[in-house]
Design a protein around this motif. Structure first.
Motif, mmCIF file in Angstrom:
data_model
loop_
_atom_site.group_PDB
_atom_site.id
_atom_site.type_symbol
_atom_site.label_atom_id
_atom_site.label_comp_id
_atom_site.label_asym_id
_atom_site.label_seq_id
_atom_site.Cartn_x
_atom_site.Cartn_y
_atom_site.Cartn_z
ATOM 1 N N LEU A 228 -2.785 4.455 -6.622
ATOM 2 C CA LEU A 228 -4.427 4.243 -6.289
ATOM 3 C C LEU A 228 -4.911 5.490 -6.125
ATOM 4 C CD1 LEU A 228 -3.842 1.641 -3.700
ATOM 5 C CD2 LEU A 228 -4.633 1.189 -6.039
ATOM 6 N N THR A 229 -4.516 6.772 -5.755
ATOM 7 C CA THR A 229 -5.131 7.855 -5.710
ATOM 8 C C THR A 229 -5.394 8.564 -6.958
ATOM 9 O OG1 THR A 229 -3.200 9.022 -5.085
ATOM 10 C CG2 THR A 229 -4.482 8.333 -3.026
ATOM 11 N N MET A 230 -4.526 8.576 -7.925
ATOM 12 C CA MET A 230 -4.517 9.123 -9.109
ATOM 13 C C MET A 230 -5.626 8.441 -9.972
ATOM 14 S SD MET A 230 -2.232 11.332 -9.415
ATOM 15 C CE MET A 230 -1.481 11.758 -10.614
ATOM 16 N N ARG A 231 -5.940 7.293 -10.008
ATOM 17 C CA ARG A 231 -6.961 6.492 -10.784
ATOM 18 C C ARG A 231 -8.476 7.360 -10.132
ATOM 19 N NH1 ARG A 231 -5.248 0.211 -10.461
ATOM 20 N NH2 ARG A 231 -3.543 0.526 -11.854
ATOM 21 N N ARG A 232 -8.522 7.356 -9.077
ATOM 22 C CA ARG A 232 -9.779 8.061 -8.509
ATOM 23 C C ARG A 232 -10.151 9.532 -8.863
ATOM 24 N NH1 ARG A 232 -9.188 6.218 -2.889
ATOM 25 N NH2 ARG A 232 -8.326 4.382 -3.320
ATOM 26 N N GLY A 233 -8.872 10.227 -8.746
ATOM 27 C CA GLY A 233 -8.794 11.601 -8.780
ATOM 28 C C GLY A 233 -8.729 12.168 -10.398
ATOM 29 N N THR A 234 -8.568 13.397 -10.712
ATOM 30 C CA THR A 234 -8.609 14.006 -12.227
ATOM 31 C C THR A 234 -7.613 13.435 -12.772
ATOM 32 O OG1 THR A 234 -7.787 15.852 -11.405
ATOM 33 C CG2 THR A 234 -10.108 15.660 -11.315
ATOM 34 N N ALA A 235 -7.375 13.424 -14.123
ATOM 35 C CA ALA A 235 -6.172 13.164 -14.694
ATOM 36 C C ALA A 235 -4.948 14.202 -14.486
ATOM 37 C CB ALA A 235 -6.640 13.190 -16.188
ATOM 38 N N PRO A 236 -3.670 13.569 -14.320
ATOM 39 C CA PRO A 236 -2.680 14.368 -14.099
ATOM 40 C C PRO A 236 -2.604 15.624 -15.124
ATOM 41 C CG PRO A 236 -1.890 12.376 -14.944
ATOM 42 C CD PRO A 236 -3.201 12.268 -14.707
ATOM 43 N N LYS A 237 -2.208 16.802 -14.760
ATOM 44 C CA LYS A 237 -2.049 17.989 -15.770
ATOM 45 C C LYS A 237 -0.382 17.898 -16.235
ATOM 46 C CE LYS A 237 -5.138 21.106 -12.989
ATOM 47 N NZ LYS A 237 -5.063 22.125 -12.360
ATOM 48 N N LEU A 238 0.325 17.203 -15.549
ATOM 49 C CA LEU A 238 1.808 17.246 -16.174
ATOM 50 C C LEU A 238 1.956 15.845 -16.686
ATOM 51 C CD1 LEU A 238 4.333 18.802 -16.512
ATOM 52 C CD2 LEU A 238 4.774 17.850 -14.405
ATOM 53 N N LEU B 26 0.786 -1.134 -0.026
ATOM 54 C CA LEU B 26 -0.194 -0.026 0.065
ATOM 55 C C LEU B 26 0.843 1.240 -0.166
ATOM 56 C CD1 LEU B 26 -3.106 0.887 0.235
ATOM 57 C CD2 LEU B 26 -2.843 0.944 2.654
ATOM 58 N N PHE B 27 1.895 1.083 0.787
ATOM 59 C CA PHE B 27 2.873 2.193 0.853
ATOM 60 C C PHE B 27 3.258 2.706 -0.455
ATOM 61 C CE2 PHE B 27 7.213 4.199 1.499
ATOM 62 C CZ PHE B 27 6.932 5.448 2.169
ATOM 63 N N LYS B 28 3.810 1.493 -1.232
ATOM 64 C CA LYS B 28 4.467 1.744 -2.479
ATOM 65 C C LYS B 28 3.604 2.112 -3.837
ATOM 66 C CE LYS B 28 8.415 -1.203 -2.365
ATOM 67 N NZ LYS B 28 9.052 -2.303 -2.988
ATOM 68 N N ASN B 29 2.280 1.930 -3.446
ATOM 69 C CA ASN B 29 1.258 2.089 -4.667
ATOM 70 C C ASN B 29 0.108 3.071 -4.298
ATOM 71 O OD1 ASN B 29 2.206 0.057 -6.442
ATOM 72 N ND2 ASN B 29 1.734 -1.453 -4.988
ATOM 73 N N TRP B 30 0.544 3.782 -3.098
ATOM 74 C CA TRP B 30 -0.534 4.858 -2.792
ATOM 75 C C TRP B 30 -0.754 5.880 -3.850
ATOM 76 C CZ3 TRP B 30 -4.115 4.923 0.681
ATOM 77 C CH2 TRP B 30 -4.845 6.025 0.920
ATOM 78 N N GLN B 31 0.213 6.386 -4.488
ATOM 79 C CA GLN B 31 0.190 7.505 -5.480
ATOM 80 C C GLN B 31 -0.578 6.778 -6.692
ATOM 81 O OE1 GLN B 31 3.794 8.992 -6.407
ATOM 82 N NE2 GLN B 31 3.551 10.788 -5.338
#
Length: 122
Positions: free
Chosen positions: A45-55, A38-43
């Motif tokens: 997992l949160t990126m999938r639920r949120g908006t698409a990355p801007k950069l 969970l520590f390694k894959n936290w980012q």
């Protein structure tokens, strides 16, 4: 011979004790490994639920040992960046990433686009 009453031992059965200790060990190890994952894959997992990355890094071409060229997109902007051991340098702003503009634009190879950017710089 006389029948003596069975004396109950205060020590529980060894097999049951080993089973309980082994189960506890497996549980602790499973919780530890789940926490590490969970520590390694936290980012991710949160990126999938949120908006698409801007950069986004659209393309990378290595030029030498420690040099590379990057096409980077931020929202609707596209930038051509160069990186070296001295740092990162902005080479040029590229046309926007609109799908209509991309379809109408003539298809250039990376080398041809790079030559055009160098010609504009000099």
């Amino acid at each position: 011979m006389t029948n003596l009453p069975a004396i109950s031992s205060p020590v529980p059965d060894m097999g049951v004790s080993l089973l309980r200790v082994g189960g506890a060990l497996v549980t602790v190890l499973a919780l530890f490994l789940a926490g590490v994952w969970l520590f390694k894959n936290w980012q991710r997992l949160t990126m999938r639920r949120g908006t698409a990355p801007k950069l986004n890094v659209l393309e990378v071409r290595p030029l030498g040992q420690r040099q590379a060229i990057y096409v980077v997109a931020y929202e609707q902007q596209r930038l051509l960046l160069a990186s070296s051991s001295a740092g990162v340098t902005l080479l040029s702003h590229l046309p926007s990433a609109d799908p209509e503009v991309i379809e109408e634009a003539p298809k250039l190879s990376f080398a041809q686009a790079f030559q055009q950017v160098l010609a504009r710089k000099s």
